[in-house]
Design an enzyme around this catalytic site. Structure first.
Site, mmCIF file in Angstrom:
data_model
loop_
_atom_site.group_PDB
_atom_site.id
_atom_site.type_symbol
_atom_site.label_atom_id
_atom_site.label_comp_id
_atom_site.label_asym_id
_atom_site.label_seq_id
_atom_site.Cartn_x
_atom_site.Cartn_y
_atom_site.Cartn_z
ATOM 1 N N TYR A 862 -63.285 -17.336 3.540
ATOM 2 C CA TYR A 862 -61.867 -16.985 3.657
ATOM 3 C C TYR A 862 -61.163 -16.650 2.348
ATOM 4 O O TYR A 862 -60.199 -15.900 2.349
ATOM 5 C CB TYR A 862 -61.112 -18.102 4.389
ATOM 6 C CG TYR A 862 -61.660 -18.334 5.773
ATOM 7 C CD1 TYR A 862 -61.634 -17.325 6.732
ATOM 8 C CD2 TYR A 862 -62.254 -19.542 6.124
ATOM 9 C CE1 TYR A 862 -62.158 -17.513 7.994
ATOM 10 C CE2 TYR A 862 -62.786 -19.750 7.387
ATOM 11 C CZ TYR A 862 -62.733 -18.730 8.316
ATOM 12 O OH TYR A 862 -63.264 -18.903 9.562
ATOM 13 N N ILE A 863 -61.594 -17.221 1.235
ATOM 14 C CA ILE A 863 -60.976 -16.883 -0.050
ATOM 15 C C ILE A 863 -61.674 -15.655 -0.611
ATOM 16 O O ILE A 863 -62.908 -15.631 -0.722
ATOM 17 C CB ILE A 863 -61.082 -18.065 -1.045
ATOM 18 C CG1 ILE A 863 -60.241 -19.247 -0.555
ATOM 19 C CG2 ILE A 863 -60.623 -17.647 -2.440
ATOM 20 C CD1 ILE A 863 -60.396 -20.498 -1.400
#
Length: 904
Positions: A862-863
């Protein structure tokens, strides 16, 4: 942005159960306001607990509330002839990072539950997160929840400000024939013309003014012509040398001509993924080798002979008796025995030693131990093989698989990911999957479809077999596919994680999240307005988007009759949501991969009121909460803000944007381990704010204890080094003081004795391993092996070490070690030991802080990996400290495409 009445989602077709009213009357609104007390208001937006903690009974069919059976699927069953690219945006979570569930022992209800507006799903609440778990000091006067809410509010305010600034900048830009970006969200973005810029150290052109322009939109560097390339490669290293290309020259050329696809705006824009494709197919597992004649399944005390097909299934179960998590699971056993008896019926059951038929009807009468013991002995034999033999076997296996490891994709050599066909066995599933224990059948060539270029040679199937079909699907990125028998899912052979295609998939995902930052303020403004909408469909949609945006709930998809009964936001049922006034919501359901999702959160008061409306009578257990909303309708609404926007993009955006804000404010200082901890602290906050949580790993306490023991061992060595100073110069005791030389109180006599024993044993093991390794090398080189007596001589070193340490402990005097020992040398050693102790303490604190937070989930999925690269370059921390070798290959595009000034 409210949808018109024509676009409103139609209430789902239900066989039973009530449907919410089309509109919400003012009377219902007023009534719910009166029922929801406003006192004791808690700021919404942050999870207040670190669930799941309690155990949950997931074996009963009613766990997810399907009283009348599983919900009927709205969407059509996947067409077997459809070969679209498999989506992997949210399927990359490593299994060991996911939440685990276990079976529950029934617990009595607590009388205190009566204060809840609904009967809660769990009898006992999990404990609140401690401040230490998220890197906060425990002595802070400000409550943890308030701190996180304030931080989240600031981040959202910054996001809204940034979105407006970007749109204003685009509107203010002069209109040209070749525009930098289109003013309309729906019009294609035309690549802008860039001015020449200086080349930075990592080989990427730097231009600070366009940090918000997606890299895919930037102009690619001019490529060399074939003639220029040929001329360049003919240069020689020295005068008079022949103009021939060496291996080093070719490697240098490959490095120079590395394909930087992220700088090429033409790649990945259309649906056609390749022009030419060549590969060698797949590797099949070896055929089944029958058990030796003396190894039998025992049924009711009698050894029996099975048909090879049935015997193979018996070995699936027998070989894993040590996996108690599976073989003691009633669902696993039930499913296995059903499939096993079906194969027995097909193959004529079992035979005793006289050839009489034995019908196997009871699992309890089956004894698989002889099978397990044989497999265990084979495993130990393999483990005991000499290193040279193991190496030879590995080389043989690698040589056989080498042709399948790479394909030629548009003339470029690309690594293939999973080219091996899964072997038959027992399906285990994830979480509490209802089909765990079912037999995964052997995949035959006749089930496999090959995807390859028209001009390429089709791989030969195994002798006597044929492929199911040969395709030339240039829109697909798969090389081969088949349908497995457990869930009817399609399995694809794809390129490896570090290939161009996989990298482009990740790149597009994060670029889409970057695009969302331009629209997030409008989306949030609209769904907050629609939370009070008159139409039930609008209010349900707005509430769902709120939950997806604020608490990272997955949207949820429809399930077929045979699929695990898992849910997401749009498919939540009455019993999955418990409401606790004034505005606390408890979620408890089986989420993705049948893993329990438990969370207790504070929500906006209007959201709390809406959920009460969605749950009001006559709805009851088994009824849908969002009965006028579907996942497809939700995603269709989101695309009106931005092309390609779906619910799952919010997870990526929120994690990346939050991390970007935290890194922007960060001033990482100190040693590399200290900087790594500061990065992890930021990652931890992202994981908490975005609800990426996990249960504490079973081995966490043991791991922390081992780290503490290592620290204590260093502290003891520190004390010994100080004693060596006294051995060199006794006057130092008066100079430095007695306390400086005192042994730490917690390292008492009992601890020292245990420590010495452990050190001696460790030395013995090291000596023995080295002896065995040296003998294997001698044997491989044809030299004479060392005799066991020589090992005994070597082991005396460990015994002598033990005697010396015990004498030191008894007398309290330590002789100075090393060549020419001096006080200065000992003080230098003390400084090094103190640094090692400090680093290990930081690592242990970091590990303890991360025990309930899934940092890997945030960082890998997700990052945006470019943010980690920015931190690495900005604060001079090796990227190896954040990404393993596999991840460095996967995110090679991110490492090479940005410098420290890049912004998400």
């Amino acid at each position: 942005m409210s949808s018109s009445s024509d676009d409103a989602p139609i209430a789902r077709d239900r066989a039973n159960g009530p449907i919410s009213e089309d509109h919400i009357s003012k009377e219902v609104d007023r009534k719910m306001d009166q029922e929801t007390p406003s006192n004791g208001h808690v700021e919404p937006g942050v999870s207040i607990r670190m669930g799941p903690i309690d155990e949950m009974d997931v074996d009963a069919p009613a766990t997810n509330g399907n009283v009348n059976g599983k919900r009927k699927a709205r969407s059509s069953i996947t067409n077997g002839n459809s070969y679209k690219e498999a989506s992997s945006d949210e399927d990359d979570e490593p299994l060991n990072k996911r939440r685990r569930t276990s079976q529950q022992v029934a617990q009595p209800k607590d009388d205190s539950e009566s204060e809840l507006s609904d009967v809660p799903l769990v009898a006992r609440k999990p404990p609140k997160a401690s401040p230490a778990q998220i890197g906060e000091s425990s002595d802070s006067d400000t409550p943890l929840n308030t701190k996180l809410v304030q931080k989240k509010e600031k981040i959202e305010q910054a996001a809204a400000k940034e979105a407006k600034a970007i749109r204003n900048k685009e509107k203010a830009a002069p209109k040209r024939k070749v525009k930098e970006e289109s003013d309309s969200d729906d019009e294609p973005i035309v690549k802008k013309k860039k001015q020449p810029a200086k080349r930075v150290s990592n080989g990427v052109k730097k231009n600070e003014s366009d940090s918000d322009v997606p890299l895919a939109k930037k102009k690619a560097p001019a490529k060399k012509t074939k003639a220029e390339t040929a001329t360049a490669t003919k240069k020689t290293k020295g005068k008079g040398k022949a103009e021939t290309k060496t291996e080093q020259d070719e490697e240098a050329q490959d490095e120079e001509e590395e394909y930087r696809w992220w700088e090429d705006p033409t790649k990945g824009d259309g649906t056609k993924k390749w022009t030419t494709l060549e590969h060698n197919g797949v590797v099949f597992p070896p055929p089944y080798q029958p058990l030796p004649k003396h190894v039998k399944l025992i049924y009711d005390g009698v050894p029996v002979t099975l048909h090879p097909d049935a015997e193979e299934v018996a070995t699936f179960f027998g070989s894993m008796l040590n996996s108690t998590h599976n073989v003691e699971n009633p669902t696993f056993v039930k499913n296995f025995f059903e499939d096993f008896t079906a194969v027995l019926k097909k193959t004529g059951h079992a035979k005793d030693k006289d050839g009489n038929t034995v019908t196997i009807k009871s699992f309890e009468k089956c004894d698989f131990k002889p099978i397990f013991e044989w497999f265990e002995s084979e495993r130990l034999k393999k483990k005991a093989l000499p290193a040279a033999e193991k190496k030879a076997l590995k080389e043989e296996k690698d040589a056989a698989e080498a042709p399948y490891m790479y394909c030629i994709w548009d003339g470029r050599k690309q690594k293939v990911g999973n080219f091996r066909v899964e072997p038959p066995g027992l399906f285990r599933g994830r979480g509490e999957h209802p089909k765990t224990g079912r037999v995964k059948k052997r995949v035959m060539p006749e089930q496999i479809t090959i995807n390859i270029g028209k001009e390429a040679k089709v791989p030969e199937p195994p002798a006597g077999h044929r492929w199911k079909e040969v395709k030339h699907d240039q829109e697909g990125t798969w090389l081969a596919m088949w349908q497995e028998n457990i869930n009817g899912a399609y399995k694809y052979v794809m390129l490896a994680a570090n290939s161009d295609i996989k990298g482009q998939s990740d790149y597009k995902k994060f670029e889409k999240a970057r695009e969302l930052k331009k629209h997030i303020d409008r989306i949030r403004k609209d769904y907050k307005r629609d939370l009070k909408g008159e139409k039930m469909a609008d209010r349900q949609r707005a509430t769902a988007i709120y939950l997806i945006d604020q608490f990272a709930l997955r949207a949820g998809n429809e399930k077929g009759e045979d699929e695990a009964d898992t849910v997401g936001c749009c498919s939540l049922k009455y019993e999955h949501v418990t409401l606790k006034p004034p505005n606390t919501v408890i979620f408890d359901f089986l989420g993705k991969d049948s893993i329990r999702f438990y969370d207790e959160v504070t929500v906006d008061e209007q959201v709390f009121k809406n959920l009460k409306i969605f749950k009001k009578a006559p709805k009851t257990s088994g009824d849908d909460i969002f009965d006028r909303l579907t996942t497809s309708a939700l995603n269709k609404h989101l695309t009106s803000y931005m092309p390609g926007l779906t619910a799952k993009v919010f997870r990526t955006y929120n994690a990346s944007w939050t991390m970007a804000r935290l890194l922007k404010e960060m001033k990482a200082t100190g040693t590399i381990p200290e900087k790594v901890k500061q990065y992890n602290d930021a990652n931890r906050q992202v994981a908490i704010l975005c609800n990426h949580k996990r249960t504490v790993a079973a081995g966490h306490a043991g791991s922390i204890e081992k780290m503490q023991q290592k620290i204590n061992g260093l502290r003891y060595q520190l004390w010994r080094t100080k004693q060596m100073i006294l051995d060199i110069d006794p006057k130092q005791k008066k100079k430095k003081g007695a306390d400086y030389f005192a042994r730490p109180e917690d390292l008492d006599d009992e601890w020292v004795q245990q420590h010495i024993d452990a050190e001696v044993e460790e030395k013995r093991q090291k000596i023995t391993k080295k002896f065995e390794k040296d003998n294997e090398k001698r044997k491989a080189d044809g030299e004479k092996e060392m005799k066991p007596k020589e090992l005994d001589e070597l082991l005396k070193e460990a015994e002598d070490f033990g005697k010396k340490m015990r004498k030191e402990h008894k007398t309290g005097k330590v002789e100075a070690e090393g060549k020419g020992p001096t006080v200065e040398k000992m003080e230098a050693n003390i400084e090094k030991l103190n640094q090692r102790i400090d680093n290990m303490k930081i690592q242990m604190e970091d590990k303890e802080g991360n025990k309930e937070v899934a940092l890997g989930t945030s960082k890998i999925n997700y990052i945006d990996p470019r943010l980690t690269v920015v931190f690495s370059k900005k604060f001079n921390v090796p990227i190896e400290r954040f990404f393993s070798k596999t991840l460095r290959e996967k995110f090679d595009w991110a490492i090479k495409s940005v410098d420290e000034d890049w912004e998400f």
